[in-house]
Design an enzyme around this catalytic site. Sequence first.
Site, short mmCIF file in Angstrom:
data_model
loop_
_atom_site.label_atom_id
_atom_site.label_comp_id
_atom_site.label_asym_id
_atom_site.label_seq_id
_atom_site.Cartn_x
_atom_site.Cartn_y
_atom_site.Cartn_z
CG ASN A 1 -0.28 0.34 2.64
OD1 ASN A 1 -0.57 2.29 2.24
ND2 ASN A 1 0.26 0.17 3.23
N GLY B 1 -1.27 6.93 1.85
CA GLY B 1 -0.72 7.88 2.12
C GLY B 1 -1.60 8.47 2.89
CG PHE B 2 -1.03 9.07 6.60
CD1 PHE B 2 -0.49 7.70 6.79
CD2 PHE B 2 -0.53 9.80 7.17
CE1 PHE B 2 0.18 7.41 7.89
CE2 PHE B 2 0.80 8.94 8.17
CZ PHE B 2 1.30 7.97 8.46
CG ASN C 1 -1.80 4.97 14.26
OD1 ASN C 1 -1.15 6.07 13.70
ND2 ASN C 1 -0.84 3.71 14.31
CB SER D 1 3.18 5.69 7.39
OG SER D 1 2.79 5.20 5.97
CG ASN E 1 3.17 4.68 1.96
OD1 ASN E 1 4.07 4.05 1.48
ND2 ASN E 1 1.81 3.84 2.46
CB THR E 2 3.78 10.38 4.96
OG1 THR E 2 2.41 10.24 5.15
CG2 THR E 2 4.18 12.10 5.39
CE LYS F 1 1.98 -0.61 12.66
NZ LYS F 1 0.65 -0.46 12.45
CG ASN G 1 3.57 1.18 9.93
OD1 ASN G 1 3.40 0.41 8.90
ND2 ASN G 1 4.04 2.12 9.97
CB THR H 1 -2.45 -8.43 5.91
OG1 THR H 1 -1.52 -6.95 5.79
CG2 THR H 1 -1.77 -9.24 3.86
#
Length: 372
Positions: free
Chosen positions: A116, A119-120, A145, A181, A183-184, A221, A250, A326
């Site tokens: 994934n 991007g929040f 979170n 994450s 993705n940021t 996290k 994560n 998942t």
Amino acid sequence: MYRLLFRLVLRRMSAETAHHLGFGLLRFLMALPFARALGRRLFGPRDPRLGVRALGLDFPGPLGLAAGFDKDARGFEALGALGFAFVEIGTVTGEAQGGNPKPRLFRLPADRALVNRMGFNNEGSRAAAERLAKRRPGGVIVGANIGKTKVVAESEAAADYVASAERLAAHADYMVVNVSSPNTPGLRDLQSAEKLRPLLAEVRTALDRASPGRRVPLLVKIAPDLADEDIDAIGDLARELGLDGIIATNTTIRRDGLATDAAEVAEIGAGGLSGKPVKARALAVLRRLRARVGDSMVLVAAGGVEDADDAWERLAAGATLVQAYTAFIYDGPAFARRIHEGILSRMRAEGIGSIAELVGKETRAPKPPFRG
């Protein structure tokens, strides 16, 4: 039944469309009269031997749903009715944001994995707080979170986290600072001890200010891709600041050892990989943290938890609680029940009377044989 539906129908849709369809159907069904009570009876952990006392809370079982599924706190009660002992909503950010362009969620069925780069995407912490404020007493335990809004500069990151913490403090059972994450842009840079220390300290102060008379447990996290020395540094920092816990781990940015064709993986592109391929590293990070911090705080194991044996291994390695995501996507509504029932069956077989007896079992020296 679910696996047949997944194979024949859901796999033919985009992963994000299937998620929204499935989650919407679940919320609809669980809104019917008596549906949640029936769900808890059918799926929920009810044996007191599965109970866990942690973070000042009484969890009916050790398995919860990780953040990412219910981003906007829309269906946490419905998910609790499927047998999860706790549900972590989010990641939510200080401001609403649309996330990255679609497609941004991909299945790797051969690896029982997801990639994934969402991007929040979320409606912001204010909207989540308004939904959590409507919680009924006695419902599922809910964690919140929180992450950084993408357009917020790193220098303003603490203020962004603080805004979310203040809004959610009165309504969440515990809070998680997500700095892991992939993705940021720049988010993982906040995992360095020198940047993480003031961020966590400000969030702790904000929680105490926003919820006087009640301590909201605070966790962080972390990513599986950290170097071992950085894991040690975060463990030391968590103890220094009196953090309540650490969630390990994560998603990963690594792609080695996958069964999926390399060309397909390359076509998918960037994003966080979750599921079975993360299992070994997530367990290694958990064991390292346990060796570093002992039982001074709650460790929550996440990453590659597929079945009851995986959950058992994480608990024995020192996790107090376990999260999955998942495998739930691949296995369906009975997933949490199977995990809890599997743990309980093994507890009976091995003569273990409580989850507390199991936690950290592999780290304790064996007792010498009794000699009369």
